[in-house]
Scaffold this motif. Structure first.
Motif, PDB file in Angstrom:
ATOM      1  N   TRP A  80       0.823  -1.210   0.000  1.00 24.75           N
ATOM      2  CA  TRP A  80       0.000   0.000   0.000  1.00 24.75           C
ATOM      3  C   TRP A  80       0.861   1.266   0.000  1.00 24.75           C
ATOM      4  O   TRP A  80       0.581   2.226  -0.731  1.00 24.75           O
ATOM      5  CB  TRP A  80      -0.917  -0.015   1.212  1.00 24.75           C
ATOM      6  CG  TRP A  80      -1.739   1.226   1.350  1.00 24.75           C
ATOM      7  CD1 TRP A  80      -2.734   1.665   0.525  1.00 24.75           C
ATOM      8  CD2 TRP A  80      -1.615   2.211   2.391  1.00 24.75           C
ATOM      9  NE1 TRP A  80      -3.241   2.854   0.979  1.00 24.75           N
ATOM     10  CE2 TRP A  80      -2.586   3.217   2.122  1.00 24.75           C
ATOM     11  CE3 TRP A  80      -0.812   2.332   3.509  1.00 24.75           C
ATOM     12  CZ2 TRP A  80      -2.737   4.328   2.945  1.00 24.75           C
ATOM     13  CZ3 TRP A  80      -0.959   3.437   4.335  1.00 24.75           C
ATOM     14  CH2 TRP A  80      -1.910   4.418   4.046  1.00 24.75           C
ATOM     15  N   LEU A  81       1.936   1.259   0.807  1.00 23.60           N
ATOM     16  CA  LEU A  81       2.774   2.451   0.908  1.00 23.60           C
ATOM     17  C   LEU A  81       3.598   2.694  -0.347  1.00 23.60           C
ATOM     18  O   LEU A  81       3.886   3.852  -0.690  1.00 23.60           O
ATOM     19  CB  LEU A  81       3.702   2.328   2.126  1.00 23.60           C
ATOM     20  CG  LEU A  81       3.045   2.371   3.501  1.00 23.60           C
ATOM     21  CD1 LEU A  81       4.080   2.125   4.599  1.00 23.60           C
ATOM     22  CD2 LEU A  81       2.348   3.712   3.727  1.00 23.60           C
ATOM     23  N   CYS A  82       4.012   1.622  -1.027  1.00 25.13           N
ATOM     24  CA  CYS A  82       4.936   1.768  -2.157  1.00 25.13           C
ATOM     25  C   CYS A  82       4.245   1.700  -3.519  1.00 25.13           C
ATOM     26  O   CYS A  82       4.923   1.594  -4.553  1.00 25.13           O
ATOM     27  CB  CYS A  82       6.036   0.705  -2.082  1.00 25.13           C
ATOM     28  SG  CYS A  82       7.090   0.854  -0.637  1.00 25.13           S
ATOM     29  N   SER A  83       2.926   1.693  -3.530  1.00 24.99           N
ATOM     30  CA  SER A  83       2.205   1.631  -4.809  1.00 24.99           C
ATOM     31  C   SER A  83       1.811   2.997  -5.344  1.00 24.99           C
ATOM     32  O   SER A  83       1.300   3.096  -6.457  1.00 24.99           O
ATOM     33  CB  SER A  83       0.940   0.762  -4.653  1.00 24.99           C
ATOM     34  OG  SER A  83       1.282  -0.572  -4.344  1.00 24.99           O
ATOM     35  N   GLY A  84       2.053   4.039  -4.581  1.00 25.28           N
ATOM     36  CA  GLY A  84       1.687   5.370  -5.022  1.00 25.28           C
ATOM     37  C   GLY A  84       2.632   5.905  -6.091  1.00 25.28           C
ATOM     38  O   GLY A  84       3.731   5.379  -6.307  1.00 25.28           O
ATOM     39  N   PRO A  85       2.237   6.969  -6.750  1.00 14.85           N
ATOM     40  CA  PRO A  85       3.089   7.521  -7.818  1.00 14.85           C
ATOM     41  C   PRO A  85       4.394   8.109  -7.304  1.00 14.85           C
ATOM     42  O   PRO A  85       5.391   8.154  -8.030  1.00 14.85           O
ATOM     43  CB  PRO A  85       2.200   8.603  -8.451  1.00 14.85           C
ATOM     44  CG  PRO A  85       1.215   8.963  -7.379  1.00 14.85           C
ATOM     45  CD  PRO A  85       0.980   7.716  -6.593  1.00 14.85           C
ATOM     46  N   GLY A  86       4.440   8.579  -6.060  1.00 11.57           N
ATOM     47  CA  GLY A  86       5.668   9.182  -5.549  1.00 11.57           C
ATOM     48  C   GLY A  86       6.547   8.241  -4.763  1.00 11.57           C
ATOM     49  O   GLY A  86       7.525   8.680  -4.132  1.00 11.57           O
ATOM     50  N   ALA A  87       6.241   6.948  -4.771  1.00 20.44           N
ATOM     51  CA  ALA A  87       7.017   5.980  -3.998  1.00 20.44           C
ATOM     52  C   ALA A  87       8.392   5.776  -4.636  1.00 20.44           C
ATOM     53  O   ALA A  87       8.522   5.711  -5.864  1.00 20.44           O
ATOM     54  CB  ALA A  87       6.275   4.649  -3.912  1.00 20.44           C
ATOM     55  N   THR A  88       9.413   5.696  -3.799  1.00 19.13           N
ATOM     56  CA  THR A  88      10.780   5.493  -4.295  1.00 19.13           C
ATOM     57  C   THR A  88      11.232   4.044  -4.192  1.00 19.13           C
ATOM     58  O   THR A  88      12.248   3.680  -4.798  1.00 19.13           O
ATOM     59  CB  THR A  88      11.765   6.376  -3.509  1.00 19.13           C
ATOM     60  OG1 THR A  88      11.652   6.089  -2.114  1.00 19.13           O
ATOM     61  CG2 THR A  88      11.457   7.853  -3.737  1.00 19.13           C
ATOM     62  N   LEU A  89      10.515   3.225  -3.424  1.00 17.32           N
ATOM     63  CA  LEU A  89      10.856   1.811  -3.290  1.00 17.32           C
ATOM     64  C   LEU A  89       9.814   0.960  -4.000  1.00 17.32           C
ATOM     65  O   LEU A  89       8.632   1.315  -4.026  1.00 17.32           O
ATOM     66  CB  LEU A  89      10.931   1.411  -1.806  1.00 17.32           C
ATOM     67  CG  LEU A  89      12.041   2.067  -0.981  1.00 17.32           C
ATOM     68  CD1 LEU A  89      11.950   1.622   0.470  1.00 17.32           C
ATOM     69  CD2 LEU A  89      13.422   1.736  -1.547  1.00 17.32           C
ATOM     70  N   PRO A  90      10.211  -0.164  -4.564  1.00 14.37           N
ATOM     71  CA  PRO A  90       9.246  -1.010  -5.278  1.00 14.37           C
ATOM     72  C   PRO A  90       8.359  -1.780  -4.307  1.00 14.37           C
ATOM     73  O   PRO A  90       8.824  -2.212  -3.253  1.00 14.37           O
ATOM     74  CB  PRO A  90      10.141  -1.964  -6.080  1.00 14.37           C
ATOM     75  CG  PRO A  90      11.406  -2.034  -5.288  1.00 14.37           C
ATOM     76  CD  PRO A  90      11.591  -0.686  -4.669  1.00 14.37           C
ATOM     77  N   PRO A  91       7.081  -1.968  -4.635  1.00 14.28           N
ATOM     78  CA  PRO A  91       6.195  -2.791  -3.794  1.00 14.28           C
ATOM     79  C   PRO A  91       6.507  -4.274  -3.994  1.00 14.28           C
ATOM     80  O   PRO A  91       7.244  -4.656  -4.921  1.00 14.28           O
ATOM     81  CB  PRO A  91       4.810  -2.434  -4.320  1.00 14.28           C
ATOM     82  CG  PRO A  91       5.035  -2.055  -5.736  1.00 14.28           C
ATOM     83  CD  PRO A  91       6.372  -1.390  -5.790  1.00 14.28           C
ATOM     84  N   PRO A  92       5.966  -5.151  -3.146  1.00 13.93           N
ATOM     85  CA  PRO A  92       6.242  -6.591  -3.287  1.00 13.93           C
ATOM     86  C   PRO A  92       5.864  -7.154  -4.648  1.00 13.93           C
ATOM     87  O   PRO A  92       6.557  -8.032  -5.169  1.00 13.93           O
ATOM     88  CB  PRO A  92       5.405  -7.211  -2.165  1.00 13.93           C
ATOM     89  CG  PRO A  92       5.237  -6.134  -1.168  1.00 13.93           C
ATOM     90  CD  PRO A  92       5.187  -4.857  -1.941  1.00 13.93           C
ATOM     91  N   SER A  93       4.768  -6.673  -5.233  1.00 11.95           N
ATOM     92  CA  SER A  93       4.368  -7.188  -6.545  1.00 11.95           C
ATOM     93  C   SER A  93       5.427  -6.888  -7.601  1.00 11.95           C
ATOM     94  O   SER A  93       5.743  -7.738  -8.450  1.00 11.95           O
ATOM     95  CB  SER A  93       3.031  -6.576  -6.948  1.00 11.95           C
ATOM     96  OG  SER A  93       3.101  -5.154  -6.944  1.00 11.95           O
ATOM     97  N   ARG A  94       6.011  -5.698  -7.546  1.00  9.94           N
ATOM     98  CA  ARG A  94       7.057  -5.362  -8.512  1.00  9.94           C
ATOM     99  C   ARG A  94       8.343  -6.121  -8.214  1.00  9.94           C
ATOM    100  O   ARG A  94       9.073  -6.501  -9.141  1.00  9.94           O
ATOM    101  CB  ARG A  94       7.306  -3.859  -8.489  1.00  9.94           C
ATOM    102  CG  ARG A  94       8.335  -3.404  -9.516  1.00  9.94           C
ATOM    103  CD  ARG A  94       8.538  -1.920  -9.449  1.00  9.94           C
ATOM    104  NE  ARG A  94       9.723  -1.508 -10.184  1.00  9.94           N
ATOM    105  CZ  ARG A  94      10.257  -0.300 -10.141  1.00  9.94           C
ATOM    106  NH1 ARG A  94       9.688   0.634  -9.387  1.00  9.94           N
ATOM    107  NH2 ARG A  94      11.331  -0.004 -10.835  1.00  9.94           N
ATOM    108  N   VAL A  95       8.656  -6.325  -6.930  1.00  6.79           N
ATOM    109  CA  VAL A  95       9.844  -7.116  -6.580  1.00  6.79           C
ATOM    110  C   VAL A  95       9.730  -8.524  -7.156  1.00  6.79           C
ATOM    111  O   VAL A  95      10.693  -9.076  -7.705  1.00  6.79           O
ATOM    112  CB  VAL A  95      10.023  -7.156  -5.052  1.00  6.79           C
ATOM    113  CG1 VAL A  95      11.116  -8.149  -4.660  1.00  6.79           C
ATOM    114  CG2 VAL A  95      10.358  -5.773  -4.502  1.00  6.79           C
TER     115      VAL A  95
END
Length: 291
Positions: A56-71
């Motif tokens: 939830w925290l890393c799925s936004g447009p301004g996130a600098t770290l990849p979310p688990p789905s992208r990892v």
């Protein structure tokens, strides 16, 4: 003469048989299963919650770290095939971890031999304690990586230098805990040894070592954890095959997903090393390390 008639026979209900008790083995298995679930389920729920929060925290447009789905999409091959070898330094995480564990095993084994021996000496001899303890207290405050330039200058190779860093990192908690364990041998044990006139080697093997074993394994458990921490940082500087070099190389290549996967592997391996040492301590000391 009247015939004697027998008393009437009344039908009686058959005695109720007690319900069969569950088999002891089945109940023991059910109890163990429930205990196992009670240990496994809570951390799994916490991990699942953390992954959802991370997503939830890393799925936004301004996130600098990849979310688990992208990892997962970026490092799927790295996760599913950790032992590939394409030559050179292009190896899977499993091979990098194996190289790091080999260095940790060699350095930690040397630290165990030297640390237990010096700890026994310092703990059993007041003269040795007065002469060596101040030196140990000074040297143990030096950060492990500060020894790396000297080790590279002395050995001129990356492999023995990394092993030396592991050794110098793990040896201090082993020495200190072993010395404390020897000094804390109960006075009753000493009195009994005098009464039955134990020889020095018998006193050492039959009294000192068993009494100090819980302290020794506490030092070993701390030492193996520090060794695993130190090798990661050392490999970032010396290069070559190893999980520390893999993380630094992934950073230079801007592969944040690879770094996250490597950190998860590092944490899991560190946890396994700690559990192995704790299990060995319980087996040798018969559970006294839990106290």
């Amino acid at each position: 003469m009247n015939a004697i008639t027998p008393p009437p026979v009344t039908a009686t209900a058959p005695l109720a048989t007690p319900a069969a008790a569950p088999a002891p083995k089945a109940s023991a298995l059910m109890r163990r299963a429930s205990e196992t679930l009670g240990v496994v389920i809570p951390p799994l729920l916490v991990v699942a919650g953390l992954f959802l929060l991370w997503e939830w925290l890393c799925s936004g447009p301004g996130a600098t770290l990849p979310p688990p789905s992208r990892v997962w999409s970026d490092a799927r091959e790295l996760i599913l095939n950790p032992f590939y070898d394409r030559g050179g330094l292009d190896k899977g995480l499993g091979l990098h971890l194996a190289a790091s564990l080999q260095r940790v095993a060699l350095g930690f084994a040397l630290a165990v031999v030297a640390g237990v021996g010096l700890g026994m000496l310092v703990g059993s001899s007041k003269l040795a304690m007065r002469g060596l303890d101040p030196i140990f207290q000074v040297l143990r405050t030096v950060p492990p990586l500060a020894w790396l330039p000297l080790s590279l200058a002395a050995f001129r190779e990356a492999q023995p230098s990394a092993i030396f860093v592991i050794f110098i990192t793990a040896v201090w908690p082993i020495i200190i805990n072993t010395a404390v364990g020897v000094r804390n041998v109960p006075a009753d044990y000493r009195n009994v040894a005098r009464v039955i006139r134990l020889r020095p080697h018998e006193w050492f093997l039959r009294i000192v070592v068993p009494a100090a074993a819980p302290y020794i394994f506490t030092g070993l458990r701390i030492g193996v954890g520090l060794s695993w921490l130190a090798i990661i940082a050392a490999e970032m500087l010396i290069g070559g095959v190893g999980i520390g070099f893999f993380i630094w190389d992934a950073w230079n290549s801007s592969n944040l997903s690879d770094i996250i996967v490597a950190l998860i592997y590092v944490g899991l391996v560190g946890f396994v090393l700690d559990r192995i040492m704790a299990f060995a301590g319980r087996a040798v000391t018969r559970g006294t390390t839990e106290q």
